[in-house]
Design a protein around this motif. Structure first.
Motif, mmCIF file in Angstrom:
data_model
loop_
_atom_site.group_PDB
_atom_site.id
_atom_site.type_symbol
_atom_site.label_atom_id
_atom_site.label_comp_id
_atom_site.label_asym_id
_atom_site.label_seq_id
_atom_site.Cartn_x
_atom_site.Cartn_y
_atom_site.Cartn_z
ATOM 1 N N TRP A 149 12.601 -44.238 -35.331
ATOM 2 C CA TRP A 149 11.893 -45.144 -36.025
ATOM 3 C C TRP A 149 10.506 -44.942 -35.272
ATOM 4 O O TRP A 149 10.280 -44.051 -34.793
ATOM 5 N N ASP A 177 9.928 -46.153 -49.467
ATOM 6 C CA ASP A 177 10.084 -47.113 -48.724
ATOM 7 C C ASP A 177 10.263 -48.823 -49.201
ATOM 8 O O ASP A 177 10.312 -49.641 -48.316
ATOM 9 N N GLU A 230 18.124 -43.320 -40.778
ATOM 10 C CA GLU A 230 16.885 -43.431 -40.209
ATOM 11 C C GLU A 230 16.804 -43.947 -38.650
ATOM 12 O O GLU A 230 16.925 -45.150 -38.484
ATOM 13 N N HIS A 289 8.972 -39.910 -45.795
ATOM 14 C CA HIS A 289 8.137 -41.032 -46.336
ATOM 15 C C HIS A 289 6.896 -41.185 -45.558
ATOM 16 O O HIS A 289 6.945 -42.030 -44.516
ATOM 17 N N ARG A 335 1.081 -42.967 -38.805
ATOM 18 C CA ARG A 335 2.386 -42.868 -39.564
ATOM 19 C C ARG A 335 2.382 -41.614 -40.639
ATOM 20 O O ARG A 335 3.171 -41.019 -41.151
ATOM 21 N N HIS A 353 7.965 -40.684 -38.970
ATOM 22 C CA HIS A 353 8.112 -41.894 -37.720
ATOM 23 C C HIS A 353 8.211 -40.661 -36.457
ATOM 24 O O HIS A 353 7.917 -41.528 -35.394
ATOM 25 N N HIS A 404 13.490 -42.291 -50.115
ATOM 26 C CA HIS A 404 13.544 -43.248 -49.191
ATOM 27 C C HIS A 404 13.401 -44.579 -49.509
ATOM 28 O O HIS A 404 12.247 -45.158 -50.050
HETATM 29 ZN ZN LIG Z 1 10.745 -45.671 -42.095
#
Ligand SMILES: [Zn+2]
Length: 315
Positions: free
Chosen positions: A132, A262, A105, A193, A204, A172, A9
């Motif tokens: 997200w 990320d 995403e 991620h 998260r 997410h 990612h």
């Molecule tokens: Zn993200």
């Protein structure tokens, strides 16, 4: 020889979309992921996410614009090869090219329209993160206060991704939705991620039962370099990633762990891991703690096996 890296990612496409003046092909201090940095750190495969900021999230034309930028600004460099099939993955490795995967995403811009979803699949998008942080037409993200699951249209999206061979990504996604997806999906899914909640309680991150479910179904979790997902107090040292790795391994995840940096989606960085040119520093740290074989699996082979198994056979 650098140890080969697979990163699941990064958000460099979003930066290129918002600021067309940024240069991926040459050194650019405003980008974490650039071609020179990737070449420097031995990246074998990089997943490029199409992510639209929240105020633009519904605009499908900007998803298409991101794909245009992916071709014109990233793939146009001969050192990269677009990965759409198992063969592409093999050919990139054989030709010593950097494999470039494309993912979405957050499905906001699809507006519930399965023609848009199928079109993205035909354009080479191979994984889909449902949300997200907030709610969209399909499901709630982890920061949505009502913490609900999938809508009827969102459940249909899961089935359609399964049918097409689009890999589902739960990073997410709120917990209720996670378990609905787990129940419904006929195929293994990923968390591209996310880290371990037990080590660092952050919304998260993934709870132990979620990590165990991903492992049980044959998915992969990408350890992410977002400082607040790693440790409570900053600055965050690279060593703080190790407890996340150890914890996921303790749940049986040794062959279900990868990286999901990320990069270019973060505004603060782990000390020593400030951009994609720094992976080998992390590899050196890992080599002090784990066997050579485990390090290679963690930074490349686990993701590579997963994609080798789950990418389409051919176009
Ligand atoms: Zn993200």
């Amino acid at each position: 020889m650098p140890v080969k890296i697979f990163d699941a990612h990064c958000d460099v496409l979003c930066k290129l979309l918002l600021d067309p003046g940024l240069d991926f092909a040459h050194e650019c201090s405003l980008l974490d992921v650039t071609l020179p940095k990737m070449l420097e750190s031995g990246i074998g495969t990089q997943n490029f996410a199409i992510y639209l900021p929240e105020d633009l999230a519904g605009q499908f034309d900007l998803v298409l614009k991101s794909i245009e930028l992916f071709h014109e600004r990233i793939l146009s460099n001969g050192q990269l090869r677009f990965i759409r099939t198992k063969d592409d993955l093999r050919l990139a490795a054989e030709n010593k090219q950097i494999g470039a995967l494309l993912s979405l995403e957050g499905v906001d811009a699809l507006q519930g329209n399965m023609t848009y979803l199928r079109t993205l699949f035909y354009l080479g998008v191979r994984s889909v993160g449902i949300t997200w942080n907030h709610a969209n037409w399909a499901a709630d993200g982890v920061m949505e206060p009502r913490k609900s699951g999938f809508t009827a249209k969102g459940l249909h999206l899961i089935r359609e991704c399964n049918r097409l061979g689009l890999i589902l990504d739960v990073s997410h996604l709120a917990e209720k939705g996670f378990w609905e997806l787990h129940e419904l999906s006929a195929k293994p899914y990923i968390a591209s991620h996310s880290n371990a909640y037990t080590v660092r309680p952050h919304p998260r991150n993934l709870r132990d039962d979620q990590i165990a479910a991903i492992i049980r179904t044959g998915g992969v979790i990408g350890i992410t370099f977002v400082p607040p997902f790693v440790h409570a107090t900053e600055p965050v040292a690279m060593e703080k990633l190790l407890p996340h790795i150890d914890h996921i391994c303790s749940l049986g995840g040794r062959r279900h762990l990868g990286l999901g940096s990320d990069f270019d989606g973060i505004k603060e960085w782990i000390v020593g891991l400030e951009h994609a040119g720094n992976y080998q520093r992390f590899v050196e740290l890992l080599q002090k703690h784990y066997s050579e074989d485990d390090v290679e699996h963690l930074v490349y082979k686990n993701w590579n096996h997963f994609y080798t198994n789950h990418l389409p056979e051919n176009e």
